[in-house]
Design an enzyme around this catalytic site. Structure first.
Site, PDB file in Angstrom:
ATOM      1  N   LYS A  53      15.760 -47.009  20.688  1.00 49.52           N
ATOM      2  CA  LYS A  53      16.541 -46.483  19.738  1.00 49.52           C
ATOM      3  C   LYS A  53      17.217 -45.356  20.082  1.00 49.52           C
ATOM      4  O   LYS A  53      18.352 -44.995  19.972  1.00 49.52           O
ATOM      5  CB  LYS A  53      15.890 -46.123  18.458  1.00 49.52           C
ATOM      6  CG  LYS A  53      15.524 -47.366  17.629  1.00 49.52           C
ATOM      7  CD  LYS A  53      14.568 -47.076  16.524  1.00 49.52           C
ATOM      8  CE  LYS A  53      13.898 -48.176  15.732  1.00 49.52           C
ATOM      9  NZ  LYS A  53      12.965 -48.060  14.840  1.00 49.52           N
ATOM     10  N   GLN A  97       8.536 -43.942  12.376  1.00 46.72           N
ATOM     11  CA  GLN A  97       8.427 -45.368  12.955  1.00 46.72           C
ATOM     12  C   GLN A  97       7.123 -45.868  12.119  1.00 46.72           C
ATOM     13  O   GLN A  97       6.055 -44.742  12.257  1.00 46.72           O
ATOM     14  CB  GLN A  97       8.235 -45.382  14.448  1.00 46.72           C
ATOM     15  CG  GLN A  97       8.319 -46.384  15.090  1.00 46.72           C
ATOM     16  CD  GLN A  97       9.345 -47.341  14.789  1.00 46.72           C
ATOM     17  OE1 GLN A  97      10.627 -47.016  14.816  1.00 46.72           O
ATOM     18  NE2 GLN A  97       9.208 -48.832  14.981  1.00 46.72           N
ATOM     19  N   ASP A 120      16.862 -45.636   7.447  1.00 41.79           N
ATOM     20  CA  ASP A 120      15.855 -46.974   7.672  1.00 41.79           C
ATOM     21  C   ASP A 120      15.983 -47.592   6.079  1.00 41.79           C
ATOM     22  O   ASP A 120      15.920 -49.064   5.990  1.00 41.79           O
ATOM     23  CB  ASP A 120      14.548 -46.576   7.469  1.00 41.79           C
ATOM     24  CG  ASP A 120      13.916 -46.897   9.000  1.00 41.79           C
ATOM     25  OD1 ASP A 120      14.442 -47.861   9.632  1.00 41.79           O
ATOM     26  OD2 ASP A 120      12.959 -46.358   9.194  1.00 41.79           O
TER      27      ASP A 120
HETATM   28  N1  GUN Z   1       8.464 -50.700  12.279  1.00 48.54           N
HETATM   29  C1  GUN Z   1       9.077 -51.895  12.536  1.00 48.54           C
HETATM   30  N2  GUN Z   1      10.371 -52.068  12.270  1.00 48.54           N
HETATM   31  C2  GUN Z   1      10.609 -50.741  11.664  1.00 48.54           C
HETATM   32  C3  GUN Z   1      11.948 -50.412  11.411  1.00 48.54           C
HETATM   33  O1  GUN Z   1      12.901 -50.881  11.262  1.00 48.54           O
HETATM   34  N3  GUN Z   1      11.888 -48.960  10.847  1.00 48.54           N
HETATM   35  C4  GUN Z   1      10.626 -48.184  11.176  1.00 48.54           C
HETATM   36  N4  GUN Z   1      10.558 -46.996  10.852  1.00 48.54           N
HETATM   37  N5  GUN Z   1       9.778 -48.565  11.714  1.00 48.54           N
HETATM   38  C5  GUN Z   1       9.637 -50.054  12.026  1.00 48.54           C
END
Ligand code: GUN
Length: 285
Positions: A53, A97, A120
């Site tokens: 990211k 995350q 998110d």
């Molecule tokens: N863990 C797995 N997929 C995601 C996501 O799209 N966002 C976040 N914050 N954690 C994740």
């Protein structure tokens, strides 16, 4: 022979579009979009995702800030970091995350994020807005899948879609979006899960099959209808290699289109997050 729904190809096109929009913002004397991510602990998969990211942000001209916290961080300390990001006017959006260590209550954490910065789309307010078809941040993985289908000209309208897996992050929002009355939706959707009876019968009825159950190579020729579009959301590590939830070789001559792992949905999830961050910046200026 199935069409390969290359997330790499689609993501590159969407990222180019995003970087053009960033240049436009800069010409208009607006700030670069700025995404922050909180990463707790040393989960190797989470580190890989977050690093990806951060790399994407640099590629499209966004600023990024990565906050790393120890595995044994307290919930109060994590909440303080969230408060800081909520009130930092330089940050347009941020993510925490997942998964989080067991001493942290995930629901409490997601509730603490300012919905305006929740790129998110996991805050209940944003999830509710998504379910009602109101403007919001769409969770990045379903958003990325919808963009992937759009890029390859696959229209869900009127089709029978089966979503396998009912997680809050993927399966549940995916089923809502595909059935919504919107340009990406209008499918007839069934959400299947671990308690579903006669799974093969159900998946064999799908024109579009979205698989997010976290079981390597689970879906094979006995589950897939001739000509179906199959989207594989699985990322499983098997003997050091990444494998999806779909046994792609066994359905290659049955499906009309398949997303590969790696190189499919994962890259599009990252595009979804970039899109949401750009939206957060645009909403603020
Ligand atoms: N863990 C797995 N997929 C995601 C996501 O799209 N966002 C976040 N914050 N954690 C994740």
């Amino acid at each position: 022979m199935a069409l390969i729904l290359s997330g790499k190809e689609a993501a590159n096109v969407f990222k180019k579009e995003i970087s053009i929009k960033v240049d436009r913002r800069l010409k208009d004397k607006k700030k670069r979009p700025h995404l922050a991510a909180i990463l707790v602990g040393n989960n190797p998969a989470s580190s890989v995702y977050v690093n990806g990211k951060v790399k994407d942000c640099a590629e499209v001209g966004f600023l990024s800030t990565l906050i790393r916290l120890e595995e044994d961080v307290t919930e109060i300390e994590l909440l303080k970091n969230i408060e800081r990001l909520n009130s930092d006017t330089e940050i347009h959006g941020f993510i925490v995350q997942l998964p989080l260590p067991k001493q942290i209550n995930e629901k409490r954490i997601l509730l603490a994020i300012d919905p305006m910065k929740d790129v998110d789309g996991f805050h209940p307010e944003n999830f509710g807005r998504m379910a009602l078809g109101l403007p919001t941040y769409i969770p990045a993985t379903p958003y990325g899948i919808l963009l992937l289908l759009e890029y390859f000209g696959i229209d869900a309208s009127g089709k029978r879609a089966v979503v396998l897996g009912r997680s809050n992050i993927v399966g549940s929002p995916m089923s809502i979006l595909l059935s919504s009355n919107s340009k990406f939706g209008n499918a007839t959707v069934t959400l299947a899960h671990s308690r579903t009876h006669d799974l093969e019968l159900l998946t064999k009825s799908a024109d579009i099959l979205i698989v997010a159950i976290g079981k390597p190579l689970f879906i094979n020729q006995s589950h897939v209808k001739e000509g179906a579009v199959v989207v594989d959301v699985g990322i499983n590590r098997v003997d050091g290699k990444l494998k999806g939830d779909v046994d792609i070789d066994s359905i290659f001559n049955i499906a009309s289109a398949i997303s590969p792992v790696p190189g499919g949905v994962g890259l599009m999830t990252r595009v979804g997050l970039l899109m949401n961050t750009l939206l957060a910046a645009d909403d603020r200026e």
